[in-house]
Write a protein that holds these residues in place. Structure first.
Motif, mmCIF file in Angstrom:
data_model
loop_
_atom_site.group_PDB
_atom_site.id
_atom_site.type_symbol
_atom_site.label_atom_id
_atom_site.label_comp_id
_atom_site.label_asym_id
_atom_site.label_seq_id
_atom_site.Cartn_x
_atom_site.Cartn_y
_atom_site.Cartn_z
ATOM 1 N N GLN A 9 4.413 0.287 -3.193
ATOM 2 C CA GLN A 9 3.904 0.073 -4.555
ATOM 3 C C GLN A 9 2.675 0.920 -4.865
ATOM 4 O OE1 GLN A 9 3.479 -4.305 -4.663
ATOM 5 N NE2 GLN A 9 5.286 -4.352 -5.977
ATOM 6 N N GLY A 10 1.894 1.232 -3.836
ATOM 7 C CA GLY A 10 0.680 1.996 -4.083
ATOM 8 C C GLY A 10 0.882 3.496 -4.149
ATOM 9 N N TRP A 11 1.938 4.009 -3.502
ATOM 10 C CA TRP A 11 2.130 5.467 -3.458
ATOM 11 C C TRP A 11 3.540 5.900 -3.857
ATOM 12 C CZ3 TRP A 11 5.107 8.142 0.446
ATOM 13 C CH2 TRP A 11 5.088 9.535 0.272
ATOM 14 N N LEU A 12 4.556 5.316 -3.223
ATOM 15 C CA LEU A 12 5.916 5.795 -3.428
ATOM 16 C C LEU A 12 6.427 5.512 -4.843
ATOM 17 C CD1 LEU A 12 8.038 7.276 -1.786
ATOM 18 C CD2 LEU A 12 9.027 5.066 -1.151
ATOM 19 N N TYR A 36 0.807 -1.223 0.000
ATOM 20 C CA TYR A 36 0.000 0.000 0.000
ATOM 21 C C TYR A 36 0.846 1.282 0.000
ATOM 22 C CZ TYR A 36 -4.034 -2.960 0.925
ATOM 23 O OH TYR A 36 -5.014 -3.911 0.817
ATOM 24 N N ILE A 37 1.987 1.265 0.683
ATOM 25 C CA ILE A 37 2.797 2.483 0.766
ATOM 26 C C ILE A 37 3.825 2.556 -0.358
ATOM 27 C CG2 ILE A 37 4.412 3.789 2.195
ATOM 28 C CD1 ILE A 37 3.044 2.668 4.651
ATOM 29 N N THR A 49 4.957 7.724 -7.504
ATOM 30 C CA THR A 49 5.380 9.110 -7.334
ATOM 31 C C THR A 49 6.799 9.339 -7.815
ATOM 32 O OG1 THR A 49 3.923 9.331 -5.404
ATOM 33 C CG2 THR A 49 5.659 10.974 -5.671
#
Length: 305
Positions: free
Chosen positions: A257-260, A254-255, A263
């Motif tokens: 692969q999903g956000w970092l 979630y953190i 970005t």
């Protein structure tokens, strides 16, 4: 029969000291989670440095009509200035530092710009003449980028010189400091887990003194008497390792692969859920071995067989 007895003793021991066992599981899970975070951060740092070294490490942007730096006061870079930069890159002064370089024309720069901002209305306002000519340099030694940067910085016709390694240095420093913090906290938590296992073993031995005495009288071996105690701590630590692996999976999925990764880019962020294929077994094994070691020391101290 012996296996069934040992299994029954393990379940009984875990249930008798359920509060301590839960504490061992929680502390082990938290400590191994920090160990995993530290290992993943260190892997990301190594992968990031390798990626930046493989890519163009220093980029020279020549002046364009929109440049505002003092070295571009004369307007866009002339053919003579571009040729001068090209000759400098191929000259004897910089040859010890430069492994190779590529030149990006205004036409290529426009194509990349249009691809990056596809769908935006302002893209059609730019033409080839608005784009800068650029040189993308791969260094022989990434640590010596300052020599190339200083050579071109402020040179007439040169708008900007960027160094990828220097640009990402603060981010890498943060990762390094976070790794040290995570591993330091993990060590403290692992010490707490080891002490909790030792306390649990001591309580288990105290609760089963009569059973241990009976087993001695009937001639049970040292290993047979000690094995349930060893496995109690190992089971608790293994459960903690599984929980730690689950927490790391949540963070990676979630953190990271999903956000970092979206970005900063998939090329730069290389750690993923797939890293748990090697990390999760290592964490479970580490927790189990530390628990067994703590149990052995405690049994030698509290259980005289």
């Amino acid at each position: 029969m012996r296996a069934r007895y040992i299994l029954g003793e393990i379940v009984t021991g875990l249930w008798r000291n359920i509060a301590m066992v839960v504490s061992v599981i929680i502390v082990t899970a938290v400590s191994l989670t920090f160990v995993g975070v530290g290992a993943l951060m260190q892997k990301q740092i190594l992968d990031m440095k390798a990626t930046l070294v493989e890519q163009s490490q220093v980029t020279i942007f020549m002046c364009s009509p929109h440049s505002t730096s003092a070295s571009c006061a004369g307007g866009p870079a002339t053919d003579a200035q571009i040729e001068s930069a090209r000759q400098a890159l191929e000259g004897d002064v910089l040859s010890p530092y430069i492994s190779s370089y590529t030149e990006r024309s205004q036409e290529e720069a426009l194509a990349i710009y249009q691809e990056q901002f596809a769908g935006e209305g302002f893209v059609s306002n730019f033409t080839e003449e608005d784009m800068p000519v650029s040189f993308h340099i791969t260094l022989t030694n990434a640590e010596e980028s300052a020599a190339v940067v200083e050579f071109f910085q402020g040179r007439d016709g040169v708008d900007e010189v960027t160094d990828l390694l220097s640009a990402f240095a603060p981010f890498i420093d943060v990762l390094n400091q976070s790794t040290v913090f995570a591993l330091g906290l993990a060590v403290l938590m692992l010490i707490a887990a080891v002490l909790l296992v030792a306390t649990t073993i001591r309580m288990s031995v105290a609760n089963r003194r009569r059973e241990i005495a009976i087993m001695r009288l009937v001639g049970a071996s040292n290993l047979f008497i000690r094995l349930p105690f060893l496995l109690e701590g190992a089971v608790a630590a293994a459960i903690g390792g599984l929980i730690a692996s689950g927490m790391l999976w949540v963070g990676l999925h979630y953190i990271v692969q999903g956000w970092l990764a979206p970005t900063l880019g998939q090329t730069l962020i290389t750690i993923s859920v797939s890293d748990l294929l090697w990390l999760a077994p290592a964490l479970i094994l580490l927790g189990t071995l530390l628990s067994i070691a703590s149990s052995v020391v405690s049994l030698n101290r509290y259980l005289k067989v």
